[in-house]
Structures are given as C-alpha cells and as structure tokens.
Design a protein around this motif. Structure first.
Motif, PDB file in Angstrom:
ATOM      1  N   LYS A 117       2.229  -1.400   5.303  1.00  0.00           N
ATOM      2  CA  LYS A 117       1.042  -0.602   5.041  1.00  0.00           C
ATOM      3  C   LYS A 117       0.352  -0.226   6.342  1.00  0.00           C
ATOM      4  CE  LYS A 117      -0.236  -1.965   0.346  1.00  0.00           C
ATOM      5  NZ  LYS A 117      -1.229  -2.688  -0.515  1.00  0.00           N
ATOM      6  N   ALA A 118       0.314  -1.173   7.282  1.00  0.00           N
ATOM      7  CA  ALA A 118      -0.266  -0.866   8.599  1.00  0.00           C
ATOM      8  C   ALA A 118       0.544   0.207   9.308  1.00  0.00           C
ATOM      9  CB  ALA A 118      -0.329  -2.139   9.444  1.00  0.00           C
ATOM     10  N   ARG A 172       1.898  -5.985   4.044  1.00  0.00           N
ATOM     11  CA  ARG A 172       0.813  -5.695   4.975  1.00  0.00           C
ATOM     12  C   ARG A 172       1.328  -5.011   6.234  1.00  0.00           C
ATOM     13  NH1 ARG A 172      -0.942 -10.416   5.273  1.00  0.00           N
ATOM     14  NH2 ARG A 172      -0.171 -11.063   7.321  1.00  0.00           N
ATOM     15  N   ARG A 173       2.482  -5.464   6.732  1.00  0.00           N
ATOM     16  CA  ARG A 173       3.045  -4.846   7.927  1.00  0.00           C
ATOM     17  C   ARG A 173       3.424  -3.391   7.680  1.00  0.00           C
ATOM     18  NH1 ARG A 173       5.444  -7.779  11.884  1.00  0.00           N
ATOM     19  NH2 ARG A 173       5.636  -5.706  12.814  1.00  0.00           N
ATOM     20  N   SER A 177      -0.190   3.591   7.708  1.00  0.00           N
ATOM     21  CA  SER A 177      -1.510   4.108   8.122  1.00  0.00           C
ATOM     22  C   SER A 177      -1.441   4.693   9.535  1.00  0.00           C
ATOM     23  CB  SER A 177      -2.549   2.984   8.078  1.00  0.00           C
ATOM     24  OG  SER A 177      -2.678   2.467   6.776  1.00  0.00           O
ATOM     25  N   GLY A 178      -0.639   4.072  10.397  1.00  0.00           N
ATOM     26  CA  GLY A 178      -0.520   4.567  11.766  1.00  0.00           C
ATOM     27  C   GLY A 178       0.270   5.847  11.863  1.00  0.00           C
TER      28      GLY A 178
END
Length: 212
Positions: free
Chosen positions: A205-206, A202-203, A209-210
């Motif tokens: 992937k975030a 999750r980290r 995305s950024g």
C-alpha cells in the motif's frame, strides 16, 4: 548547427538513453526474481534437511529434545529473515515494472501505429502500480497477497512456528495433551501468518501511494 539539428540530436540522444534505461530496468527486475527464488530455495532446502535429520534423531529421546529446541527457532528466524527480504524484492520488482510501464507509455506516443505494439497491460492503461501488477497477471487486491513467493514461505514458516509452540508447551508442562497443544500451535501459526499478511499489505500500500 541549426536549432532543428540540435533538436534532432537531442531527441536521438534521449531515445538512446531511454532504451538503455528500459534494458537496465528489465535486467534489474529479472535480478529481483532470481534473488527471491534463491532465498526461497535456501529456506526450503534448510527446512527439508532439518526434517531429514529429525527423522534420524527421533530414534533417540535423549537427543530429540535438544535437537528440536535448537533447530526450530533457527528455522523460524531464517524464515522471518527470508520473508522480509522476499517482500523487499517483491516491492522492488513492482517499482521497476512501474518504471518500465512509464517508458512503454511514452513509446505509445511516438507514432499512430505505436499503441498497437506497446498496448497497456491493464484495462485502464494507467501507468504505475496497477500497470506493473497487470504485467504479472494480477490486480491490486488483498487476495493477490496470498499468492506471492513471500506468502508461500510465510505459510510454511508459520506452521513450523506453530509446531514449535505446541512442542514447547508439551515439554514445559510435561503433559502431551493434544487437545491443548494442537489449538496452541494453530493459534501461533494463524497469528504468524496474519502478522505477515498485514506487514506485506502495508508495504504494498505504501508503494502504491508512492507510485500514484
């Protein structure tokens, strides 16, 4: 001073600042790696020291239970703190490498010969998380998350937590039945590792995305 001279001066100032930024980013990326190595070493040293102490304490049944009940939770908590910070440093490292990739992409536009010296690491040549991971010799996939330094510590810590759960069950019930204690320990270890992998994925992937 003419506009042309002003433009040349501004270009020289910009290039000086860009090279300085490149150097600062490289230094910061090296710092994240050094911190990660130091934290992982601290965890493994603490764990190995505890195991050595456990070997001495195991000779006394009176001391063994309170020693294990005290040290295993501490080791697990230290492992959790270490893993969280290792993920932080890993994310930060990729961010810094992505910024370096952007600077290298600009270098490739300086002259017709520049692409030969500042070739992209990834096949697509796209800057961002993909290019940053390519500098580490990996590409974005769920398998890549299994081979990070954080994953290494998380795997060991999950095993320690599983052992702690198995021993706790034996101590609470007073029935040292391997057929029950072993599956409980394995389930606890698998649950801990699965939770970590979801958190790490999750980290990243975030982050992706950024940067995209």
């Amino acid at each position: 001073m003419t506009d042309e001279a002003n433009g040349a001066a501004n270009e020289a100032t910009f290039m000086s600042a860009l090279v300085t930024e490149h150097f600062v980013l490289q230094s910061a990326a090296s710092t994240t790696v050094s911190e990660a190595a130091g934290r992982a070493s601290l965890f493994t040293f603490t764990l190995s020291s505890t195991l050595v102490a456990l070997g001495f304490v195991a000779q006394s049944r009176t001391l063994l239970v309170p020693f294990v009940a005290t040290t295993i939770p501490v080791i697990v908590m230290l492992g959790v703190f270490t893993v969280v910070r290792l993920v932080d440093t890993g994310v930060q490292n990729v961010q810094l490498l992505a910024k370096i990739a952007n600077i290298r992409a600009y270098y490739r536009t300086l002259s017709p010969q520049a692409p030969a010296f500042f070739a992209p690491w990834s096949a697509t040549g796209a800057a961002g998380a993909t290019e940053a991971l390519a500098t580490l010799g990996v590409r974005r996939s769920w398998q890549a998350g299994l081979f990070t330094m954080a994953s290494m510590v998380a795997a060991v810590n999950s095993l320690v937590a599983g052992v702690g759960v198995a021993l706790a069950w034996v101590w609470i019930t007073g029935r040292p039945q391997t057929v029950v204690a072993l599956p409980l320990g394995l389930l606890a270890a698998i649950a801990g590792m699965s939770g970590f992998l979801r958190y790490q994925d999750r980290r990243y992937k975030a982050l992706e995305s950024g940067l995209s």
